[in-house]
Design a protein around this motif. Structure first.
Motif, PDB file in Angstrom:
ATOM      1  N   ILE A 141       0.841  -1.193   0.000  1.00 53.70           N
ATOM      2  CA  ILE A 141       0.000   0.000   0.000  1.00 53.70           C
ATOM      3  C   ILE A 141       0.878   1.246   0.000  1.00 53.70           C
ATOM      4  O   ILE A 141       1.590   1.527   0.972  1.00 53.70           O
ATOM      5  N   ALA A 142       0.819   2.023  -1.079  1.00 53.27           N
ATOM      6  CA  ALA A 142       1.693   3.186  -1.243  1.00 53.27           C
ATOM      7  C   ALA A 142       1.162   4.408  -0.502  1.00 53.27           C
ATOM      8  O   ALA A 142      -0.033   4.551  -0.256  1.00 53.27           O
ATOM      9  N   LYS A 143       2.073   5.316  -0.189  1.00 57.05           N
ATOM     10  CA  LYS A 143       1.717   6.626   0.360  1.00 57.05           C
ATOM     11  C   LYS A 143       1.012   7.428  -0.730  1.00 57.05           C
ATOM     12  O   LYS A 143       1.414   7.400  -1.889  1.00 57.05           O
ATOM     13  N   VAL A 144      -0.048   8.142  -0.369  1.00 57.62           N
ATOM     14  CA  VAL A 144      -0.764   9.002  -1.311  1.00 57.62           C
ATOM     15  C   VAL A 144      -0.887  10.404  -0.719  1.00 57.62           C
ATOM     16  O   VAL A 144      -0.692  10.616   0.473  1.00 57.62           O
ATOM     17  N   GLY A 145      -1.185  11.369  -1.600  1.00 55.36           N
ATOM     18  CA  GLY A 145      -1.380  12.742  -1.125  1.00 55.36           C
ATOM     19  C   GLY A 145      -0.108  13.478  -0.794  1.00 55.36           C
ATOM     20  O   GLY A 145      -0.127  14.435  -0.023  1.00 55.36           O
ATOM     21  N   PHE A 161       1.493   5.298  11.045  1.00 56.82           N
ATOM     22  CA  PHE A 161       1.702   5.641   9.642  1.00 56.82           C
ATOM     23  C   PHE A 161       0.528   6.487   9.178  1.00 56.82           C
ATOM     24  O   PHE A 161      -0.599   6.006   9.084  1.00 56.82           O
ATOM     25  N   GLY A 162       0.802   7.770   8.880  1.00 56.59           N
ATOM     26  CA  GLY A 162      -0.268   8.685   8.512  1.00 56.59           C
ATOM     27  C   GLY A 162      -1.141   8.989   9.719  1.00 56.59           C
ATOM     28  O   GLY A 162      -0.983   8.402  10.801  1.00 56.59           O
ATOM     29  N   GLY A 184      -6.942   5.182   2.668  1.00 56.15           N
ATOM     30  CA  GLY A 184      -7.605   6.069   1.719  1.00 56.15           C
ATOM     31  C   GLY A 184      -7.198   7.517   1.818  1.00 56.15           C
ATOM     32  O   GLY A 184      -7.200   8.240   0.821  1.00 56.15           O
ATOM     33  N   SER A 185      -6.838   7.988   3.006  1.00 56.51           N
ATOM     34  CA  SER A 185      -6.463   9.395   3.174  1.00 56.51           C
ATOM     35  C   SER A 185      -4.969   9.627   2.980  1.00 56.51           C
ATOM     36  O   SER A 185      -4.555  10.491   2.208  1.00 56.51           O
ATOM     37  N   TYR A 186      -4.152   8.848   3.681  1.00 54.83           N
ATOM     38  CA  TYR A 186      -2.706   9.008   3.606  1.00 54.83           C
ATOM     39  C   TYR A 186      -2.023   7.820   2.956  1.00 54.83           C
ATOM     40  O   TYR A 186      -0.893   7.936   2.487  1.00 54.83           O
ATOM     41  N   TYR A 187      -2.699   6.692   2.942  1.00 57.26           N
ATOM     42  CA  TYR A 187      -2.212   5.499   2.253  1.00 57.26           C
ATOM     43  C   TYR A 187      -3.355   4.943   1.413  1.00 57.26           C
ATOM     44  O   TYR A 187      -4.513   4.989   1.816  1.00 57.26           O
ATOM     45  N   SER A 194     -11.030  -1.907  -0.425  1.00 54.42           N
ATOM     46  CA  SER A 194     -11.091  -2.071   1.026  1.00 54.42           C
ATOM     47  C   SER A 194     -10.243  -1.018   1.727  1.00 54.42           C
ATOM     48  O   SER A 194      -9.179  -0.619   1.249  1.00 54.42           O
ATOM     49  N   ARG A 195     -10.692  -0.585   2.895  1.00 54.51           N
ATOM     50  CA  ARG A 195     -10.001   0.461   3.644  1.00 54.51           C
ATOM     51  C   ARG A 195      -9.311  -0.073   4.897  1.00 54.51           C
ATOM     52  O   ARG A 195      -9.014   0.687   5.810  1.00 54.51           O
ATOM     53  N   THR A 196      -9.067  -1.379   4.921  1.00 56.09           N
ATOM     54  CA  THR A 196      -8.419  -1.958   6.102  1.00 56.09           C
ATOM     55  C   THR A 196      -7.352  -2.962   5.713  1.00 56.09           C
ATOM     56  O   THR A 196      -7.446  -3.626   4.676  1.00 56.09           O
TER      57      THR A 196
END
Length: 238
Positions: A141-145, A161-162, A184-187, A194-196
């Protein structure tokens, strides 16, 4: 258009006297999603290292021997125990297991120093085997934003993390083993949306951990040096 007006620009390795950036030679500039790092000698003797080594492609730990520096079951499920073992050791991998069977964690390229700073990085990432089968390829799962808030280095908390990607506060009074996750927000989210990182047997937002470990490079630690106006870290070998 560049090639039309400047036909030699794209073929020149040092256009206008400037060397092109080679991202293969610069670790942790981004999260490598496709390439897997090969095992190093000795990794095969450890199920943990056999699982996490392939995830470390194009990171500063890809070709470095790793050592276990923190085991919550041995060292204690508390922020003080965590920071006493990991601060100043540089880039690190967090590896945890949930009561529902998931194996998950995160890579922190900046490491912890316990001074309450937020660590920025495009190379940080989370990972998970929701079903616990580490013989299969993990979800990475990559860093986003942008790079900000990749890792929150809070001396009164465990790894985070985030703001909400993966948080293991190590709070007392029966909450020492509680982990929280909201992607979803930071990763990024998992490929299915899925968000988990947790398993289907866990609560999707919080889960009880049955183990928590941290691995770093097998070295003495990190020495901080002032270069001009910028502090840079250098791994100090054994």
């Amino acid at each position: 258009m560049v090639s039309f007006f400047f036909p030699k620009a794209l073929s020149d390795p040092t256009p206008m006297g400037l060397k092109r950036i080679n991202f293969d030679e610069l670790p942790d500039q981004y999260c490598e999603m496709e390439t897997l790092a090969p095992l190093l000698p000795g990794d095969e003797r450890s199920p943990d290292l056999s699982a996490i080594r392939p995830l470390l492609a194009r990171t500063q730990l890809e070709r470095r021997s790793l050592k276990l520096v923190f085991d919550a079951d041995l060292d204690g499920w508390s922020p003080a125990a965590f920071h006493a073992k990991v601060d100043g050791l540089g880039a690190a991998v967090v590896l945890a297991r949930t009561a529902g069977g998931a194996v998950l964690g995160g890579y922190n390229p900046e490491g912890w120093i316990g001074l309450g700073e937020d660590r920025a990085s495009n190379g940080a990432f989370l990972f998970s085997w929701p079903d616990g089968n580490t013989k299969q390829r993990a979800f990475k799962i990559a860093k986003v934003g942008g790079p900000n808030l990749a890792v929150i280095d809070n001396p009164s908390s465990g790894p985070q993390f985030g703001a909400d990607g993966l948080a293991i506060p190590l709070k007392p009074r029966g909450q020492e083993r509680l982990a929280k996750c909201k992607l979803g927000s930071y990763y990024a989210r998992l490929p299915d949306g899925s968000r988990t990182l947790f398993s289907s047997g866990d609560d999707p937002k919080k889960a009880e951990l049955v183990s928590l470990k941290v691995y770093t490079a097998d070295a003495k630690g990190v020495e901080w040096r002032l270069e001009g106006i910028t502090w840079k870290s250098v791994v100090v070998e054994n």
